[in-house]
Design a protein around this motif. Structure first.
Motif, PDB file in Angstrom:
ATOM      1  N   SER A   6       0.816  -1.213   0.000  1.00 34.62           N
ATOM      2  CA  SER A   6       0.000   0.000   0.000  1.00 34.62           C
ATOM      3  C   SER A   6       0.849   1.262   0.000  1.00 34.62           C
ATOM      4  O   SER A   6       2.023   1.253   0.383  1.00 34.62           O
ATOM      5  CB  SER A   6      -0.935   0.010   1.220  1.00 34.62           C
ATOM      6  N   PHE A   7       0.217   2.339  -0.464  1.00 31.57           N
ATOM      7  CA  PHE A   7       0.778   3.686  -0.403  1.00 31.57           C
ATOM      8  C   PHE A   7      -0.395   4.649  -0.326  1.00 31.57           C
ATOM      9  O   PHE A   7      -1.202   4.735  -1.255  1.00 31.57           O
ATOM     10  CB  PHE A   7       1.649   3.976  -1.625  1.00 31.57           C
ATOM     11  N   ASN A   8      -0.523   5.358   0.787  1.00 33.81           N
ATOM     12  CA  ASN A   8      -1.689   6.209   1.025  1.00 33.81           C
ATOM     13  C   ASN A   8      -2.967   5.401   0.769  1.00 33.81           C
ATOM     14  O   ASN A   8      -3.143   4.336   1.333  1.00 33.81           O
ATOM     15  CB  ASN A   8      -1.625   7.476   0.167  1.00 33.81           C
ATOM     16  N   GLU A   9      -3.847   5.870  -0.126  1.00 35.89           N
ATOM     17  CA  GLU A   9      -5.087   5.133  -0.405  1.00 35.89           C
ATOM     18  C   GLU A   9      -4.929   4.145  -1.557  1.00 35.89           C
ATOM     19  O   GLU A   9      -5.895   3.483  -1.958  1.00 35.89           O
ATOM     20  CB  GLU A   9      -6.215   6.114  -0.732  1.00 35.89           C
ATOM     21  N   ASN A  10      -3.742   4.019  -2.089  1.00 28.87           N
ATOM     22  CA  ASN A  10      -3.474   3.113  -3.210  1.00 28.87           C
ATOM     23  C   ASN A  10      -2.965   1.785  -2.670  1.00 28.87           C
ATOM     24  O   ASN A  10      -2.164   1.754  -1.727  1.00 28.87           O
ATOM     25  CB  ASN A  10      -2.417   3.720  -4.130  1.00 28.87           C
ATOM     26  N   TYR A  11      -3.391   0.697  -3.279  1.00 31.50           N
ATOM     27  CA  TYR A  11      -2.874  -0.587  -2.806  1.00 31.50           C
ATOM     28  C   TYR A  11      -2.983  -1.676  -3.863  1.00 31.50           C
ATOM     29  O   TYR A  11      -3.740  -1.584  -4.836  1.00 31.50           O
ATOM     30  CB  TYR A  11      -3.571  -1.025  -1.518  1.00 31.50           C
ATOM     31  N   VAL A  31      -9.242   2.289 -11.209  1.00 32.25           N
ATOM     32  CA  VAL A  31      -8.519   3.544 -11.411  1.00 32.25           C
ATOM     33  C   VAL A  31      -9.458   4.714 -11.162  1.00 32.25           C
ATOM     34  O   VAL A  31     -10.538   4.800 -11.760  1.00 32.25           O
ATOM     35  CB  VAL A  31      -7.937   3.616 -12.839  1.00 32.25           C
ATOM     36  N   GLU A  32      -9.029   5.622 -10.285  1.00 34.27           N
ATOM     37  CA  GLU A  32      -9.800   6.824  -9.983  1.00 34.27           C
ATOM     38  C   GLU A  32      -8.980   8.039 -10.419  1.00 34.27           C
ATOM     39  O   GLU A  32      -8.199   8.599  -9.639  1.00 34.27           O
ATOM     40  CB  GLU A  32     -10.120   6.900  -8.489  1.00 34.27           C
ATOM     41  N   PRO A  33      -9.119   8.456 -11.702  1.00 34.91           N
ATOM     42  CA  PRO A  33      -8.316   9.563 -12.205  1.00 34.91           C
ATOM     43  C   PRO A  33      -8.786  10.897 -11.651  1.00 34.91           C
ATOM     44  O   PRO A  33      -9.959  11.071 -11.320  1.00 34.91           O
ATOM     45  CB  PRO A  33      -8.533   9.486 -13.717  1.00 34.91           C
ATOM     46  N   GLU A  34      -7.857  11.840 -11.551  1.00 33.67           N
ATOM     47  CA  GLU A  34      -8.199  13.186 -11.076  1.00 33.67           C
ATOM     48  C   GLU A  34      -9.199  13.845 -12.031  1.00 33.67           C
ATOM     49  O   GLU A  34     -10.099  14.559 -11.616  1.00 33.67           O
ATOM     50  CB  GLU A  34      -6.916  14.015 -10.988  1.00 33.67           C
ATOM     51  N   GLN A  58      -8.689 -16.121  -5.168  1.00 31.75           N
ATOM     52  CA  GLN A  58      -8.780 -16.734  -6.498  1.00 31.75           C
ATOM     53  C   GLN A  58      -7.527 -16.450  -7.332  1.00 31.75           C
ATOM     54  O   GLN A  58      -7.465 -16.780  -8.514  1.00 31.75           O
ATOM     55  CB  GLN A  58     -10.015 -16.216  -7.240  1.00 31.75           C
ATOM     56  N   GLN A  59      -6.537 -15.817  -6.713  1.00 40.91           N
ATOM     57  CA  GLN A  59      -5.231 -15.529  -7.326  1.00 40.91           C
ATOM     58  C   GLN A  59      -5.282 -14.427  -8.381  1.00 40.91           C
ATOM     59  O   GLN A  59      -4.406 -14.332  -9.250  1.00 40.91           O
ATOM     60  CB  GLN A  59      -4.612 -16.796  -7.932  1.00 40.91           C
ATOM     61  N   LEU A  60      -6.297 -13.577  -8.309  1.00 42.52           N
ATOM     62  CA  LEU A  60      -6.325 -12.374  -9.137  1.00 42.52           C
ATOM     63  C   LEU A  60      -5.654 -11.232  -8.378  1.00 42.52           C
ATOM     64  O   LEU A  60      -5.947 -11.014  -7.195  1.00 42.52           O
ATOM     65  CB  LEU A  60      -7.765 -11.974  -9.473  1.00 42.52           C
ATOM     66  N   TRP A  61      -4.785 -10.509  -9.039  1.00 43.10           N
ATOM     67  CA  TRP A  61      -4.234  -9.307  -8.423  1.00 43.10           C
ATOM     68  C   TRP A  61      -5.246  -8.168  -8.569  1.00 43.10           C
ATOM     69  O   TRP A  61      -5.830  -7.975  -9.639  1.00 43.10           O
ATOM     70  CB  TRP A  61      -2.928  -8.909  -9.107  1.00 43.10           C
ATOM     71  N   GLU A  62      -5.446  -7.416  -7.498  1.00 45.66           N
ATOM     72  CA  GLU A  62      -6.368  -6.275  -7.498  1.00 45.66           C
ATOM     73  C   GLU A  62      -5.576  -5.016  -7.174  1.00 45.66           C
ATOM     74  O   GLU A  62      -4.913  -4.922  -6.137  1.00 45.66           O
ATOM     75  CB  GLU A  62      -7.463  -6.484  -6.451  1.00 45.66           C
ATOM     76  N   LEU A  63      -5.616  -4.055  -8.080  1.00 46.05           N
ATOM     77  CA  LEU A  63      -4.869  -2.808  -7.931  1.00 46.05           C
ATOM     78  C   LEU A  63      -5.835  -1.641  -7.848  1.00 46.05           C
ATOM     79  O   LEU A  63      -6.698  -1.493  -8.715  1.00 46.05           O
ATOM     80  CB  LEU A  63      -3.932  -2.627  -9.134  1.00 46.05           C
ATOM     81  N   TYR A  64      -5.695  -0.825  -6.814  1.00 48.33           N
ATOM     82  CA  TYR A  64      -6.516   0.387  -6.676  1.00 48.33           C
ATOM     83  C   TYR A  64      -5.568   1.587  -6.650  1.00 48.33           C
ATOM     84  O   TYR A  64      -4.692   1.686  -5.778  1.00 48.33           O
ATOM     85  CB  TYR A  64      -7.347   0.346  -5.398  1.00 48.33           C
ATOM     86  N   ILE A  65      -5.734   2.501  -7.627  1.00 44.49           N
ATOM     87  CA  ILE A  65      -4.879   3.687  -7.687  1.00 44.49           C
ATOM     88  C   ILE A  65      -5.721   4.920  -7.977  1.00 44.49           C
ATOM     89  O   ILE A  65      -6.776   4.843  -8.595  1.00 44.49           O
ATOM     90  CB  ILE A  65      -3.762   3.561  -8.750  1.00 44.49           C
TER      91      ILE A  65
END
Length: 569
Positions: free
Chosen positions: A66-71, A230-233, A77-84
Motif C-alpha cells: 500500500s501507499f496512502n489510499e493506493n494498494y 482507477v480513480e483519475p483526477e 482466487q489468485q487475481l491481483w487487485e490494484l486500486y490507484i
C-alpha cells in the motif's frame, strides 16, 4: 484472432522469421540516421504541470502492498487487485511502485518470447532498428495525459532492457505490441468473442455483456491477471482487466456503466504506428458517459489496425460495435432486436464492400463462432450472469458437435487470458480466474468500490455473488488437454529437427485430444518428415474428416496430402 501459443507456434514462428528476413533488406544505416527516430527516441513528455509525491510503498504481507489510499493485493482466487488514484503522473508512479516486481516479470516474459522467436543477435539488432523506425510517430498520436502516466509507470521498468529503447519509449512500444504484431503478420493474435443482450433476452431485461479475451502468449504471461480500479483526477473512475504494466484497456467498465471490449479484424500493413487501440478504449472509459460520446472519441483517433470495439451503455440501455481501421470507420447498430454479437469480422455498412473483411468472413473461424452464438441464444432465451458464463465456457461446435479442445471455432478455445461479464445498469463486473475462463468468476460492485464503503470494508470483491468454477477444470479431459499442449510442442520440434518419436508417443498424443484435426495433421507432417508416406497419408486423410479451423488450414492439410500421394507414386 489466432493465438501465439503451443499448437500454432510453428506457423507463427515461420511468419515472424520471415518478417525478420525482410528487415535484412532494409537499409539500416538510413533507418538509424533518420531524424524522426532520433527525435522520437529522446522524447520525454512534459510532466512538470503535475504535482507528484514519490510513493513509499508499505509491505503488509507477501501479497499486499500500500501507499496512502493506493494498494495492491492478491485475492484467494489468485487475481491481483490494484486500486490507484491521482493525476496522470501520480497514477503512473503509484501503479509502477506497487506493481514493480510483477511488471518487470511481465516485461521479461514478453521479451524472452521475442528472443525465442529471433535467437540471432544480429537479427535482434535489425528488429530493434525497425521498431524504432516504425514507432517513430506513435507518441504524436497519444494524449499528453496518457504519456505522462506512461512516463511515471516506466520509471519502475527494468534496467535490463534499456538496450532496446529508453524506458518511456519501451513502455510505448509494449502498448502497441498487440497492434504491431497484428499489422505486421496480417494475422490476429486474439480470436475474441463478445455479445450483448437486453430487454426480452435477459431475465431482468437489463443490459448484460459477456466476452472472452482469447489472447495467448504462453501460460506464464497469463499467470498474473490484474483487475485495476482507477480513480483519475480528471474523468470517470473505471475498472480494467489486463496484466501488470498495462494502462490501456482491452476489457473494462466505468462508473457510468460504459463498457468496452476489443475484437480484432483483418488489417493491411500500415507504414507507421499510430494510436494503440487499447489507448482509444481507455479514453472512451475515462471520458464517455454514453454511446454517442464513445463514438466521437473513437472517430478522432488515428489507429493502425482494424478493430471492433463493442461498447455497452447503462445510460442508453443499448450496445453498438464501433468498427475502426486505418482508412475507414463504421458503427454497427442493431434494428428491431435486443442483442449484438461480435467475433472477428466487421458488420457495418461501411465495410460491406471491404475485400479483406469479405475474405475474413469466408476463410476464418469468425463466422462459425458468430453462428454458434446464434445457436446458443436460441437454446438460452433469458440470460443471467450464470447462463452467460455457460455460453463463454462452451467448447462444442455447431449443433453440439465435438470439434476437439482448443479448436478456434469454439466459443471457449481454452486459451483465454480472461473472460468478463458486465451488468452495466447494476455496475457489476464478474472476472474469471485461472485456468482460462474455467475458474471462479469474481464479482465487483463499482458503486461500492468507488465510494467510502470500500474504505470501511477493506474488500473489493462482492464474494457472495461469485460464479462457481467449471467442473471441467478438475476433469481428466482437462488434464489430457494440458498434456496435449505440451506434447504438441514436442512433435512440432521433432518435425522441425527431424527427430524420431516412438509409435507410442504418437498414439498417446492423439488419444489426448482425439476430435481435434490438428493432432492428425501434425502426426502426418511428422511421418512425412520421416519419409513414412503411407502412414502420413492415413493421418492427413483422418485430419480431413474433422472440423478444420480455417480455409487456409484446410488447404494446408490438402497440400500435404497431395505431396504425400506424389511421393507414393
Amino acid at each position: 484472432m489466432k493465438r501465439i501459443g503451443e499448437s500454432k507456434r510453428t506457423k507463427i514462428d515461420f511468419r515472424f522469421r520471415l518478417l525478420t528476413l525482410i528487415f535484412l533488406s532494409l537499409n539500416l544505416s538510413f533507418i538509424l540516421s533518420s531524424c524522426g527516430i532520433r527525435k522520437s527516441i529522446k522524447h520525454i513528455p512534459d510532466v512538470k504541470q503535475y504535482s507528484l509525491e514519490i510513493p513509499k510503498v508499505s509491505k503488509i504481507n507477501d501479497s499486499t502492498f500500500s501507499f496512502n489510499e493506493n494498494y495492491l493485493t492478491k485475492n484467494k482466487q489468485q487475481l491481483w487487485e490494484l486500486y490507484i488514484k491521482g493525476n496522470p503522473l501520480q497514477l503512473g508512479y503509484n501503479n509502477g511502485a506497487l506493481t514493480q516486481n510483477l511488471m518487470q516479470k511481465q516485461e521479461e516474459i514478453f521479451f524472452s518470447k521475442v528472443e525465442g522467436f529471433v535467437p540471432s543477435k544480429f537479427k535482434q539488432n535489425l528488429l530493434r532498428g525497425f521498431l524504432k523506425w516504425y514507432n517513430r510517430k506513435m507518441y504524436l498520436n497519444i494524449r499528453e495525459d496518457f504519456q505522462a502516466e506512461l512516463y511515471g509507470l516506466s520509471q519502475y521498468s527494468s534496467d535490463k532492457y534499456d538496450f532496446i529503447a529508453p524506458k518511456f519509449m519501451r513502455s510505448l512500444y509494449l502498448h502497441g505490441a498487440h497492434d504491431i504484431g497484428h499489422a505486421m503478420r496480417d494475422l490476429m493474435v486474439v480470436g475474441c468473442t463478445s455479445l450483448a443482450v437486453w430487454n426480452e433476452n435477459t431475465e431482468d431485461e437489463d443490459l448484460l455483456i459477456g466476452r472472452n479475451f482469447d489472447f495467448y502468449v504462453g501460460d506464464d504471461f497469463s499467470k498474473n491477471k490484474m483487475v485495476e480500479f482507477v480513480e483519475p483526477e480528471d474523468g470517470i473512475p473505471y475498472l480494467s482487466v489486463s496484466w501488470p504494466g498495462m494502462i490501456g484497456v482491452v476489457s473494462g467498465m466505468n462508473k457510468e456503466g460504459i463498457t468496452v471490449t476489443i475484437n480484432a479484424g483483418k488489417s493491411k500493413i500500415p507504414l507507421t504506428a499510430k494510436t494503440p487501440i487499447s489507448l482509444v478504449t481507455r479514453e472512451i472509459l475515462q471520458y464517455a458517459k454514453n454511446i454517442e460520446e464513445a463514438i466521437e472519441i473513437a472517430k478522432k483517433r488515428k489507429v493502425f489496425v482494424s478493430e471492433s470495439i463493442l461498447v455497452g451503455s447503462a445510460n442508453d440501455k443499448n450496445a453498438v460495435i464501433i468498427e475502426v481501421s486505418p482508412d475507414n470507420f463504421g458503427v454497427y447498430k442493431v434494428e428491431n432486436t435486443s442483442r449484438v454479437f461480435c467475433t472477428n469480422h466487421f458488420q457495418s455498412d461501411a465495410y460491406k464492400d471491404d475485400k479483406r473483411n469479405q475474405k475474413q468472413i469466408a476463410e476464418s473461424h469468425s463466422e462459425y463462432r458468430y453462428e454458434k452464438l446464434q445457436e446458443l441464444l436460441q437454446e438460452n432465451k433469458k440470460l443471467n450472469p450464470e447462463k452467460m458464463v455457460a455460453i463463454l465456457r462452451d467448447k462444442s461446435g455447431l449443433k453440439g458437435e465435438k470439434i476437439g479442445y482448443g479448436n478456434e471455432k469454439a466459443i471457449n478455445q481454452l486459451l483465454a487470458h480472461h473472460a468478463v461479464i458486465f451488468s452495466p445498469q447494476k455496475k457489476l463486473v464478474w472476472v474469471s480466474s485461472n485456468p482460462y475462463q474455467l475458474g471462479e468468476f469474481v464479482c465487483y460492485d463499482l458503486n461500492e468500490i468507488f465510494s467510502d464503503r470500500r474504505l470501511k470494508s477493506g474488500e473489493l470483491a462482492k464474494s457472495d455473488v461469485n460464479i462457481t468454477r467449471d467442473p471441467f477444470a478438475d476433469s481428466e479431459e482437462f488434464k489430457n488437454y494440458e498434456e496435449y499442449k505440451k506434447m504438441t510442442s514436442q512433435i512440432e520440434d521433432a518435425i522441425y529437427k527431424k527427430k524420431i518419436l516412438s509409435e507410442d508417443f504418437i498414439s498417446h498424443y492423439q488419444s489426448l485430444n482425439p476430435e481435434f484435426w490438428l493432432v492428425y495433421h501434425l502426426s502426418g507432417k511428422y511421418y512425412f518428415s520421416q519419409k513414412e508416406y503411407s502412414i502420413a497419408k492415413v493421418q492427413f486423410e483422418k485430419a480431413l474428416t474433422k472440423e478444420i479451423t480455417t480455409v487456409p488450414d484446410q488447404q494446408d492439410v490438402e497440400k500435404y496430402l497431395n505431396k504425400t500421394l506424389k511421393k507414393l507414386k
